[in-house]
Design a protein around this motif. Structure first.
Motif, PDB file in Angstrom:
ATOM      1  N   GLU A 148       2.784   9.806 -10.391  1.00 33.23           N
ATOM      2  CA  GLU A 148       2.006   9.796 -11.506  1.00 33.23           C
ATOM      3  C   GLU A 148       0.771  10.881 -11.519  1.00 33.23           C
ATOM      4  N   ALA A 149       0.567  11.408 -10.517  1.00 32.09           N
ATOM      5  CA  ALA A 149      -0.297  12.491 -10.401  1.00 32.09           C
ATOM      6  C   ALA A 149       0.344  13.808 -10.384  1.00 32.09           C
ATOM      7  N   GLY A 150       1.778  13.999 -10.316  1.00 36.16           N
ATOM      8  CA  GLY A 150       2.411  15.242 -10.399  1.00 36.16           C
ATOM      9  C   GLY A 150       2.929  15.809  -9.347  1.00 36.16           C
ATOM     10  N   VAL A 151       2.790  15.076  -8.286  1.00 34.02           N
ATOM     11  CA  VAL A 151       3.378  15.388  -6.824  1.00 34.02           C
ATOM     12  C   VAL A 151       4.928  15.200  -6.817  1.00 34.02           C
ATOM     13  N   GLU A 152       5.723  16.145  -6.555  1.00 40.10           N
ATOM     14  CA  GLU A 152       7.188  15.857  -6.243  1.00 40.10           C
ATOM     15  C   GLU A 152       7.265  14.796  -4.974  1.00 40.10           C
ATOM     16  N   THR A 153       7.833  13.812  -5.394  1.00 43.09           N
ATOM     17  CA  THR A 153       7.876  12.841  -4.071  1.00 43.09           C
ATOM     18  C   THR A 153       9.290  12.437  -3.713  1.00 43.09           C
ATOM     19  N   THR A 154       9.724  12.508  -2.413  1.00 41.52           N
ATOM     20  CA  THR A 154      10.882  12.161  -1.955  1.00 41.52           C
ATOM     21  C   THR A 154      10.626  10.903  -0.846  1.00 41.52           C
ATOM     22  N   VAL A 155      11.316   9.976  -0.586  1.00 39.02           N
ATOM     23  CA  VAL A 155      11.336   8.727   0.079  1.00 39.02           C
ATOM     24  C   VAL A 155      12.494   8.788   1.084  1.00 39.02           C
ATOM     25  N   THR A 156      12.055   8.519   2.298  1.00 36.95           N
ATOM     26  CA  THR A 156      13.055   8.535   3.323  1.00 36.95           C
ATOM     27  C   THR A 156      13.276   7.247   3.881  1.00 36.95           C
ATOM     28  N   ALA A 157      14.400   7.222   4.477  1.00 36.24           N
ATOM     29  CA  ALA A 157      14.600   5.954   5.508  1.00 36.24           C
ATOM     30  C   ALA A 157      15.535   6.569   6.616  1.00 36.24           C
ATOM     31  N   LEU A 209       9.787   3.512  -8.061  1.00 33.68           N
ATOM     32  CA  LEU A 209       8.204   3.922  -7.822  1.00 33.68           C
ATOM     33  C   LEU A 209       8.151   5.322  -8.308  1.00 33.68           C
ATOM     34  N   GLY A 210       9.277   5.943  -8.749  1.00 32.32           N
ATOM     35  CA  GLY A 210       8.942   7.460  -9.482  1.00 32.32           C
ATOM     36  C   GLY A 210       9.310   8.508  -8.358  1.00 32.32           C
ATOM     37  N   ALA A 211       9.848   8.400  -7.131  1.00 25.16           N
ATOM     38  CA  ALA A 211      10.227   9.405  -6.344  1.00 25.16           C
ATOM     39  C   ALA A 211      11.612  10.154  -7.005  1.00 25.16           C
ATOM     40  N   VAL A 212      11.475  11.321  -6.851  1.00 27.12           N
ATOM     41  CA  VAL A 212      12.732  12.064  -7.206  1.00 27.12           C
ATOM     42  C   VAL A 212      13.839  12.232  -6.396  1.00 27.12           C
ATOM     43  N   ALA A 213      13.569  12.145  -5.293  1.00 27.32           N
ATOM     44  CA  ALA A 213      14.583  12.196  -4.465  1.00 27.32           C
ATOM     45  C   ALA A 213      14.698  11.207  -3.087  1.00 27.32           C
ATOM     46  N   PHE A 214      15.641  11.079  -2.473  1.00 27.37           N
ATOM     47  CA  PHE A 214      15.845  10.197  -1.244  1.00 27.37           C
ATOM     48  C   PHE A 214      16.669  10.809  -0.181  1.00 27.37           C
ATOM     49  N   LYS A 215      16.087  10.925   1.099  1.00 27.34           N
ATOM     50  CA  LYS A 215      16.715  11.464   2.293  1.00 27.34           C
ATOM     51  C   LYS A 215      16.814  10.337   3.456  1.00 27.34           C
ATOM     52  N   GLY A 255       0.788  -0.989  -0.113  1.00 36.90           N
ATOM     53  CA  GLY A 255      -0.123   0.036  -0.275  1.00 36.90           C
ATOM     54  C   GLY A 255       0.984   1.482  -0.062  1.00 36.90           C
ATOM     55  N   ALA A 256       1.870   1.136   0.699  1.00 36.56           N
ATOM     56  CA  ALA A 256       2.982   2.582   0.822  1.00 36.56           C
ATOM     57  C   ALA A 256       3.536   2.706  -0.500  1.00 36.56           C
ATOM     58  N   CYS A 257       3.848   1.389  -1.263  1.00 40.21           N
ATOM     59  CA  CYS A 257       4.532   1.624  -2.579  1.00 40.21           C
ATOM     60  C   CYS A 257       3.374   2.190  -3.583  1.00 40.21           C
ATOM     61  N   GLU A 258       2.432   1.559  -3.500  1.00 40.18           N
ATOM     62  CA  GLU A 258       1.326   2.068  -4.444  1.00 40.18           C
ATOM     63  C   GLU A 258       1.096   3.522  -4.188  1.00 40.18           C
ATOM     64  N   PHE A 259       0.936   4.161  -3.023  1.00 39.18           N
ATOM     65  CA  PHE A 259       0.752   5.443  -2.951  1.00 39.18           C
ATOM     66  C   PHE A 259       2.060   6.268  -3.279  1.00 39.18           C
ATOM     67  N   ILE A 260       3.225   6.021  -3.069  1.00 45.37           N
ATOM     68  CA  ILE A 260       4.271   6.694  -3.583  1.00 45.37           C
ATOM     69  C   ILE A 260       4.279   6.763  -5.292  1.00 45.37           C
ATOM     70  N   SER A 261       3.853   5.538  -5.816  1.00 51.68           N
ATOM     71  CA  SER A 261       3.805   5.673  -7.374  1.00 51.68           C
ATOM     72  C   SER A 261       2.650   6.384  -7.707  1.00 51.68           C
TER      73      SER A 261
END
Length: 247
Positions: free
Chosen positions: A210-219, A235-241, A200-206
């Protein structure tokens, strides 16, 4: 410094000129605060505090508009605060972020409504910090992501913290082996995770991407951050932190 006095305790807090809005103390998956470790505390200067009660949409909009009208942390950005881009393309005003002790995605329709109303007055960046785990009664990830983007949410940061289902279940869907700051106990730090999943989390990132929201993934640093980064990119994220973990 002239500070906003409109908001009830916990509704807004600050990191520099970034204004943060809290909508809930309720977690869905390990809260961002809890994920940072047992010793993590928000800076005292931020004014962060758990909410005494969940604010109404009207109260949040009033608090944000009051901050722009009266707080020097926004007013100091200049009289042209409505102009959100510098010559180099960067943001003049970091805008408003939905974040906090709980997960704002639990009130995603209110995120959309508040965003629409704030942007009627100030066309500033609006960002969302979340685990990306939709509440059980939410429509599809694609519908939620599209609604947020159409309302004016410009960026989202998703705390993934794992790159496979088993690791995710241990890290994000199970109580931590410590009592995090601001939470009553370990179970309250993950909240209701019924129906929540790594997929579910991965689906929401994608969906956000796809909707055009600039997305960052963190860990957090204790995770396999390289694998999380690679997954986020796929999954389409443009950045990682990478976030620190404080023992």
């Amino acid at each position: 410094m002239v500070a906003s006095t409109c908001a009830a305790r916990g509704v807004v807090y600050w990191l520099g000129s970034q204004l943060y809005v809290q909508l809930t103390n309720r977690a869905r998956g390990l809260s961002l605060v809890a994920s940072r470790g047992p010793a993590f505390q928000m800076p005292a200067s931020s004014g962060f505090a758990p909410l005494e009660a969940e604010p109404t949409v009207d109260a949040v909009v009033a608090a944000v508009l009051d901050a722009y009208a009266n707080d020097e942390r926004k007013k100091a950005l200049g009289q042209d605060v409505g102009r959100t881009r510098r010559a180099d393309g960067g943001a003049t005003d970091p805008g408003v972020a939905f974040a906090g002790l709980g997960d704002p995605l639990l009130r995603w329709p209110d995120v959309a409504e508040i965003t629409r109303r704030v942007r009627e007055h100030h066309e500033v960046p609006i960002s969302l910090y979340t685990n990306g785990l939709l509440p059980p009664d939410a429509p599809s990830a694609a519908e939620v992501a599209s609604t947020l983007h159409e309302a004016g949410v410009t960026a989202a940061t998703i705390a993934l913290n794992a790159a496979d289902p088993d690791s995710y279940a241990r890290r994000m869907l199970s109580p931590p082996p410590y009592t995090p700051a601001y939470h009553e106990d370990g179970p309250s730090a993950i909240g209701d995770v019924s129906g929540a999943s790594f997929g579910g989390a991965c689906e929401f990132i994608s969906a956000l991407s796809e909707a055009g929201v600039e997305t960052t993934v963190t860990a957090v640093a204790t995770a396999d951050t390289a694998s999380v980064r690679d997954l986020g990119t796929a999954l389409g994220a443009v950045a990682f932190k990478e976030r620190t973990f404080l023992e």
